[in-house]
Structures are given as structure tokens and as C-alpha cells.
Design an enzyme around this catalytic site. Sequence first.
Site, PDB file in Angstrom:
ATOM      1  N   SER A   1      30.801  38.227  33.165  1.00  0.00           N
ATOM      2  CA  SER A   1      28.836  39.236  34.060  1.00  0.00           C
ATOM      3  C   SER A   1      28.678  39.663  32.799  1.00  0.00           C
ATOM      4  O   SER A   1      29.408  40.570  32.297  1.00  0.00           O
ATOM      5  CB  SER A   1      28.821  38.791  35.267  1.00  0.00           C
ATOM      6  OG  SER A   1      28.165  39.913  35.976  1.00  0.00           O
TER       7      SER A   1
ATOM      8  N   TYR B   1      34.320  42.880  42.728  1.00  0.00           N
ATOM      9  CA  TYR B   1      33.455  42.075  41.675  1.00  0.00           C
ATOM     10  C   TYR B   1      33.642  42.123  40.059  1.00  0.00           C
ATOM     11  O   TYR B   1      33.665  41.552  38.861  1.00  0.00           O
ATOM     12  CB  TYR B   1      31.841  41.546  41.749  1.00  0.00           C
ATOM     13  CG  TYR B   1      31.132  40.537  41.112  1.00  0.00           C
ATOM     14  CD1 TYR B   1      31.697  38.650  40.897  1.00  0.00           C
ATOM     15  CD2 TYR B   1      30.179  41.074  39.823  1.00  0.00           C
ATOM     16  CE1 TYR B   1      30.801  37.734  40.560  1.00  0.00           C
ATOM     17  CE2 TYR B   1      29.397  39.816  39.091  1.00  0.00           C
ATOM     18  CZ  TYR B   1      30.223  38.627  39.526  1.00  0.00           C
ATOM     19  OH  TYR B   1      29.043  37.857  38.726  1.00  0.00           O
TER      20      TYR B   1
END
Length: 261
Positions: A151, A165
Site C-alpha cells: 500500500s 496497518y
Amino acid sequence: MNPLDTFRLDGRVAFVSGGGGAIGAALSEALATAGASVVAADLDEARAKETADRICAAGGQAIGVGADSTREADAERAVAAGRERFGRLDILINAVGGGAGEVLFDAQEYPRDAWDWIMEINLRSTLIATQASVREMIREGHGGRVINISSVRATLGINAGYSAYVAAKGAVSSLTRQWATEFAKHAITVNAIAPTFVDTPQVARLLADPDFKSGLVNRVPLRRIGTTDDLVGPVIFFASDASSFVTGQILGIDGGLTATQ
Ligand SMILES: NC(=O)c1ccc[n+]([C@@H]2O[C@H](COP(=O)([O-])OP(=O)(O)OC[C@H]3O[C@@H](n4cnc5c(N)ncnc54)[C@H](O)[C@@H]3O)[C@@H](O)[C@H]2O)c1
């Protein structure tokens, strides 16, 4: 030879961990369209089978398998199901993960249970599915492809409670480089895509906030968020002979977002 032929995947077999998810399903269908047979594996067996059914209905070859990619026995069983049905394994897509928008906590208060859950689904799932798949590729001896989904959060902080995350995706990007160096001797390449927000149910709640969405879009030079279609070309490239001499790379699919930082 037509250079476009190097992007074809005829005769290859792809294992898609998380093949029932929004991104995993879209990539499974794209790989099948490019010629691959697909093993869609997901904790949600019904969704894995739905992905496989759509591929078969479109004339492709696929099976759907219920499996928890954080558990070694499950991952081994799913890889074995693919071997029994299709006889080989060439490509792994690690598309299990997420949860970022569901557990947002200030960094100084980030609770351990939420931390462990995010690490399990994003990092451990990638580790376990890769171990099972790469052991199979090494046994078969013909090389292979591992494609991780990282990501932009692997490199960009965000003031929105994302500690676990960003840590998990940072580790996925690091492992992409580490595994590229380790698996090269087996002719297995390892690359990753690093998208910004992709229009999927997982981020629907965040994107439903018009202020959040316009703030995000205004930071992206191409002035939109991503779609699952945006991920297809890069993943076919990494999965195919077109990328034979490319390994350890993390490709941002972010409309230029990281270029601005
Ligand atoms: N959607 C986005 O905006 C976006 C952006 C960047 C990166 N990503 C990453 O892309 C990947 C896929 O995201 P998505 O939007 O398709 O999410 P999704 O929730 O639609 O798909 C994830 C799938 O993984 C499955 N799953 C969860 N735990 C599992 C486990 N232990 N074993 C097997 N399957 C399991 C779920 O059942 C689901 O089908 C994630 O790694 C996510 O972090 C998503």
C-alpha cells in the site's frame, strides 16, 4: 514474436490468496482472461467459489477453496487442491489483508488486540501463503512469480489512526525485497503493487465522508482514487514473462500521490 505474447499466461496456474475479496476476485478474473488457471482461496469459501464460478462461466478454468491463509495447514491444503486439479503452481497473488479503516486508534493508545489482528491478516497471511506456495514452486522446479499487495501506507504516514496497518504494509514491502533476493536462485521473482485507496467495500466507509474523499482526491495528481481495473495491468506484467528480469520492485499505483511527497 509479438511482444504482447509475453504478457500471456496460457498454461500457468495462479493461486490467489484472498481470491474472494474485491481486489483478489478482480485479479483472479483478469489472470484467467490472460490464460491462467486460477485457484481462488479465501476464508470465505462461498466468495472463493463465486469467483471461480464467474471465471468458469466466462470460459476459464478455476476452483474456489475455503482456507485461512494465516494457518499453515490450510494454506498447504489449498495449494495441494490446486496441484490436484491443475498439476502445477506458477503464480501467487497475496490479496488477503486490509482492516485499516475498521480499527483506527491514536498511536499512543493503539490496543494490542487490534494490532495483532491487523498484523495477522496483512502480514502473517502473506508469510504463510508465500511459504506454502514457494515450497511447491521449488519442488516443481520451474520458477515462479510472487506478487504482494502492499500500500502507499508502507511509505506514507496518515494522520488517521493507522499505526498497525502502516507497520504491516511496511513489512510486506520489506519482505518483497528480502524474498526477491532469497528466491532468485529458484527463478522465482517477487514484486509488489502499492495502491492508494481503491474503490472497494473495504474503504467505502471512509470514502463515504465527502470531506475525507475530496481531501484525498485533491492530493492525487491524477485527481481520482483507484479502481480494481487499475491494478490489472501491473499485476499481469509482474505475473508474466514480460517482467522476467524484474524482481524486488514495489510499484506505486497511486495516480502520482507518492511522487508529490
Ligand atoms: N481497498 C483498498 O483501498 C486497498 C488499498 C491498498 C491496498 N489494499 C490491499 O489490498 C488487499 C485486498 O483488499 P480488498 O480491498 O480486496 O479487501 P477485501 O476485504 O475485499 O478482501 C480481502 C479478502 O481476504 C479474505 N480474508 C481475510 N482474512 C483471511 C484469511 N485469514 N485467510 C484467507 N482469506 C482471508 C476476506 O474474506 C476477503 O475476501 C489487502 O491487502 C488490502 O490491504 C487495499
